[in-house]
Write a protein that holds these residues in place. Structure first.
Motif, PDB file in Angstrom:
ATOM      1  N   VAL A  91       0.838  -1.202   0.000  1.00 20.96           N
ATOM      2  CA  VAL A  91       0.000   0.000   0.000  1.00 20.96           C
ATOM      3  C   VAL A  91       0.875   1.255   0.000  1.00 20.96           C
ATOM      4  O   VAL A  91       0.593   2.222  -0.707  1.00 20.96           O
ATOM      5  CB  VAL A  91      -0.964  -0.020   1.205  1.00 20.96           C
ATOM      6  CG1 VAL A  91      -1.655   1.320   1.383  1.00 20.96           C
ATOM      7  CG2 VAL A  91      -1.998  -1.124   1.032  1.00 20.96           C
ATOM      8  N   LEU A  92       1.970   1.228   0.761  1.00 19.68           N
ATOM      9  CA  LEU A  92       2.879   2.379   0.803  1.00 19.68           C
ATOM     10  C   LEU A  92       3.539   2.600  -0.558  1.00 19.68           C
ATOM     11  O   LEU A  92       3.624   3.735  -1.040  1.00 19.68           O
ATOM     12  CB  LEU A  92       3.945   2.178   1.884  1.00 19.68           C
ATOM     13  CG  LEU A  92       4.999   3.287   1.986  1.00 19.68           C
ATOM     14  CD1 LEU A  92       4.346   4.636   2.263  1.00 19.68           C
ATOM     15  CD2 LEU A  92       6.013   2.949   3.060  1.00 19.68           C
ATOM     16  N   VAL A  93       3.962   1.542  -1.196  1.00 14.03           N
ATOM     17  CA  VAL A  93       4.588   1.669  -2.521  1.00 14.03           C
ATOM     18  C   VAL A  93       3.586   2.260  -3.517  1.00 14.03           C
ATOM     19  O   VAL A  93       3.917   3.164  -4.300  1.00 14.03           O
ATOM     20  CB  VAL A  93       5.121   0.302  -2.999  1.00 14.03           C
ATOM     21  CG1 VAL A  93       5.501   0.335  -4.468  1.00 14.03           C
ATOM     22  CG2 VAL A  93       6.313  -0.115  -2.147  1.00 14.03           C
ATOM     23  N   ARG A  94       2.354   1.776  -3.473  1.00 16.97           N
ATOM     24  CA  ARG A  94       1.323   2.303  -4.389  1.00 16.97           C
ATOM     25  C   ARG A  94       1.027   3.776  -4.083  1.00 16.97           C
ATOM     26  O   ARG A  94       0.855   4.579  -5.007  1.00 16.97           O
ATOM     27  CB  ARG A  94       0.050   1.470  -4.287  1.00 16.97           C
ATOM     28  CG  ARG A  94       0.219   0.083  -4.880  1.00 16.97           C
ATOM     29  CD  ARG A  94      -1.039  -0.709  -4.835  1.00 16.97           C
ATOM     30  NE  ARG A  94      -2.052  -0.027  -5.640  1.00 16.97           N
ATOM     31  CZ  ARG A  94      -3.347  -0.282  -5.566  1.00 16.97           C
ATOM     32  NH1 ARG A  94      -3.793  -1.186  -4.730  1.00 16.97           N
ATOM     33  NH2 ARG A  94      -4.201   0.358  -6.322  1.00 16.97           N
ATOM     34  N   ALA A  95       0.964   4.133  -2.817  1.00 16.40           N
ATOM     35  CA  ALA A  95       0.684   5.526  -2.456  1.00 16.40           C
ATOM     36  C   ALA A  95       1.807   6.441  -2.921  1.00 16.40           C
ATOM     37  O   ALA A  95       1.556   7.529  -3.448  1.00 16.40           O
ATOM     38  CB  ALA A  95       0.477   5.637  -0.950  1.00 16.40           C
TER      39      ALA A  95
END
Length: 165
Positions: A142-146
């Motif tokens: 989720v952090l990478v996508r954000a």
């Protein structure tokens, strides 16, 4: 009679216009209100439970309560910060939320695995650690996508600013 779109007149890319409209939409604000209420209510309930306990709690329970209160307060603080902004954040709120989720997941995984090691059998430790690793991996994704989404929005904004000058 024709509708005039101020964004179209300024040459704002349609993709950027849609992304920014989604960030300040009612749906987005309601989502942040829900997150803030959930975090704030959870932190408050745990604090009340802790404060009204007639006997002193064991040290590890106090540490766990303090951690849960901090996590709930952090979510409420993030929601309050997002809702107090009256301009698009270019997905900065997503990045901060994902970092918060990753931090909470890592701490929960470490604490859960340590507790399982002290109190449980080897199988308990493995199951707890595996579950924690899975949740941590999901939070990292989720952090990478954000971060990717934020970079994309900032790239669009910068391209628009170069075109205007």
């Amino acid at each position: 009679m024709s509708e005039q779109n101020p964004a179209a007149q300024r040459g704002v890319p349609e993709e950027l216009e849609r992304a920014l409209a989604a960030e300040v939409s009612l749906r987005s604000r309601m989502r942040h209100i829900a997150v803030g209420l959930a975090g704030g209510c959870a932190a408050t309930l745990i604090a009340v439970l802790w404060a009204t306990e007639p006997d002193p709690l064991p040290a590890r329970t106090q540490v766990a309560f303090a951690g849960l209160i901090a996590i709930g307060a952090a979510w409420a603080g993030l929601a309050g910060w997002v809702l107090s902004r009256r301009r698009p954040l270019f997905a900065r709120d997503r990045v901060l939320g994902a970092r918060l989720a990753l931090g909470a997941t890592v701490l929960t995984t470490i604490a859960g695995t340590a507790l399982a090691a002290v109190r449980g059998a080897t199988a308990d430790v493995l199951v707890t650690a595996l579950g924690g690793v899975l949740f941590t991996a999901a939070a990292a994704l989720v952090l990478v996508r954000a971060q990717s989404r934020r970079r994309e929005l900032l790239r669009l904004r910068d391209a628009l600013q170069r075109d205007d000058s």
